[in-house]
Design a protein around this motif. Sequence first.
Motif, short mmCIF file in Angstrom:
data_model
loop_
_atom_site.label_atom_id
_atom_site.label_comp_id
_atom_site.label_asym_id
_atom_site.label_seq_id
_atom_site.Cartn_x
_atom_site.Cartn_y
_atom_site.Cartn_z
N ARG A 49 0.81 -1.15 0.09
CA ARG A 49 -0.22 0.03 0.07
C ARG A 49 0.75 1.23 -0.22
NH1 ARG A 49 -5.62 -1.25 0.45
NH2 ARG A 49 -5.73 -3.13 1.10
N LYS A 50 0.68 2.10 -0.82
CA LYS A 50 1.41 3.19 -0.88
C LYS A 50 0.85 4.44 -0.26
CE LYS A 50 4.41 1.56 -3.88
NZ LYS A 50 5.70 1.10 -3.43
N ARG A 51 1.36 5.40 0.49
CA ARG A 51 0.91 6.62 1.07
C ARG A 51 1.20 7.40 -0.28
NH1 ARG A 51 3.93 9.53 4.23
NH2 ARG A 51 5.88 8.55 3.45
N VAL A 64 3.86 16.79 -11.89
CA VAL A 64 4.73 15.82 -11.50
C VAL A 64 4.40 14.72 -10.75
CG1 VAL A 64 6.88 15.86 -9.90
CG2 VAL A 64 6.63 17.88 -11.38
N VAL A 65 4.93 13.57 -10.87
CA VAL A 65 4.69 12.37 -10.15
C VAL A 65 6.19 12.05 -9.57
CG1 VAL A 65 4.08 9.94 -10.12
CG2 VAL A 65 2.94 11.59 -11.47
N ASP A 66 6.23 11.78 -8.44
CA ASP A 66 7.55 11.52 -7.65
C ASP A 66 7.37 10.26 -6.64
OD1 ASP A 66 10.17 11.61 -6.58
OD2 ASP A 66 9.93 13.48 -5.27
N TRP A 67 8.23 9.35 -7.09
CA TRP A 67 8.14 8.12 -6.13
C TRP A 67 9.52 8.50 -5.09
CZ3 TRP A 67 12.30 5.23 -4.72
CH2 TRP A 67 12.09 4.07 -3.70
N VAL A 68 8.83 8.51 -3.72
CA VAL A 68 9.80 8.86 -2.70
C VAL A 68 10.07 7.88 -1.73
CG1 VAL A 68 10.04 10.31 -0.56
CG2 VAL A 68 8.52 11.32 -2.72
N ALA A 69 11.48 7.59 -1.62
CA ALA A 69 11.87 6.41 -0.97
C ALA A 69 11.58 6.39 0.56
CB ALA A 69 13.34 6.32 -1.21
N PRO A 70 11.65 5.19 1.02
CA PRO A 70 11.19 5.14 2.65
C PRO A 70 12.23 6.26 3.20
CG PRO A 70 11.43 2.89 1.55
CD PRO A 70 11.71 4.13 0.53
N HIS A 71 11.63 6.91 4.36
CA HIS A 71 12.61 7.83 5.14
C HIS A 71 12.15 7.86 6.59
CE1 HIS A 71 9.48 10.23 3.25
NE2 HIS A 71 9.46 11.10 4.16
N GLY A 72 13.10 7.95 7.53
CA GLY A 72 12.64 7.89 8.93
C GLY A 72 11.85 6.80 9.01
N PRO A 73 10.69 7.03 9.78
CA PRO A 73 9.73 5.83 10.34
C PRO A 73 8.64 5.67 9.03
CG PRO A 73 9.01 8.08 11.11
CD PRO A 73 10.58 8.43 10.44
N ASP A 90 7.35 4.55 5.32
CA ASP A 90 7.42 3.68 3.99
C ASP A 90 7.69 4.81 2.80
OD1 ASP A 90 7.15 1.22 5.71
OD2 ASP A 90 4.96 1.19 5.28
N ASP A 91 7.53 4.15 1.70
CA ASP A 91 7.72 4.80 0.55
C ASP A 91 6.48 5.76 0.05
OD1 ASP A 91 6.24 2.59 -0.55
OD2 ASP A 91 7.55 2.62 -2.35
N GLN A 92 6.27 6.74 -0.86
CA GLN A 92 5.00 7.10 -1.06
C GLN A 92 5.09 7.81 -2.39
OE1 GLN A 92 4.61 10.70 1.54
NE2 GLN A 92 5.21 12.06 -0.01
N ILE A 93 4.14 7.95 -3.14
CA ILE A 93 3.75 8.64 -4.30
C ILE A 93 3.33 10.20 -4.04
CG2 ILE A 93 2.75 8.44 -6.57
CD1 ILE A 93 4.43 6.01 -6.23
#
Length: 172
Positions: free
Chosen positions: A26-28, A89-98, A100-103
Motif C-alpha cells: 500500500r502506498k501513501r 509531477v509524479v515523484d516516487w519517494v523512497a522510505p525515510h525515517g519511520p 514507508d515509500d510514497q507517491i
Amino acid sequence: MRPIPTPADPEAWNAYLAEGNAKQARKRVAADVLLTDTDGRVLLVNPTYKPGWDLPGGMAEANEPPEDAVTRELVEELGLTVAINGLLVVDWVAPHGPWDDQISFIFNGGTLSPEQGARLTPHDDELAEAAFLPPDIAHDRLADRIRPRFTTALHALADGRTRYLRNGDSAW
C-alpha cells in the motif's frame, strides 16, 4: 496445493483476489498543487505541524484519488476551490525515517485572480500562514526534500510536459 479459483465461482474468486490484495504493498499518497498569481509568484503555505514552508495540499485519505485529495485540502485549509488543470509531477519517494515509500503528485492549479489571492487565509490550525512568493524565494523556503519536485513542477508548467521523478531525481 489448492487450485486457483476462477471467475466461474464468484465467491471463491473474490476471496482469492481479496487475499492477494491484502498482501500487496500500500502506498501513501501526497497531493500538492502549484498555484500562481498574475505576477508569476507561487503560493506557499507554512504548516504548524512541521518545520518549513510547503506547497498547498496534503495526504490522500484511504481510496481517495490524488486530485480529489488536493482539492479537498485546499478547501479545508484555505477555503479555496480551484479546477485542476493537469498533472505536473509524479515523484516516487523512497522510505525515510519511520515512513514507508510514497507517491507524491503536484497538480497545476492555474493562476488565481488578485481577488482570490487577497482572500487567502488559513482556515484551520494546520497552517500558520499562506503567501505568494517569487519562485526563487519560494525555492529557498522549501525543505530540501521538496525543492527538486518544486523546480521540476515549474519546468513542467513552462513546457507543458509532465515529469516523473524517482526520489526527487529525474528518472529519465
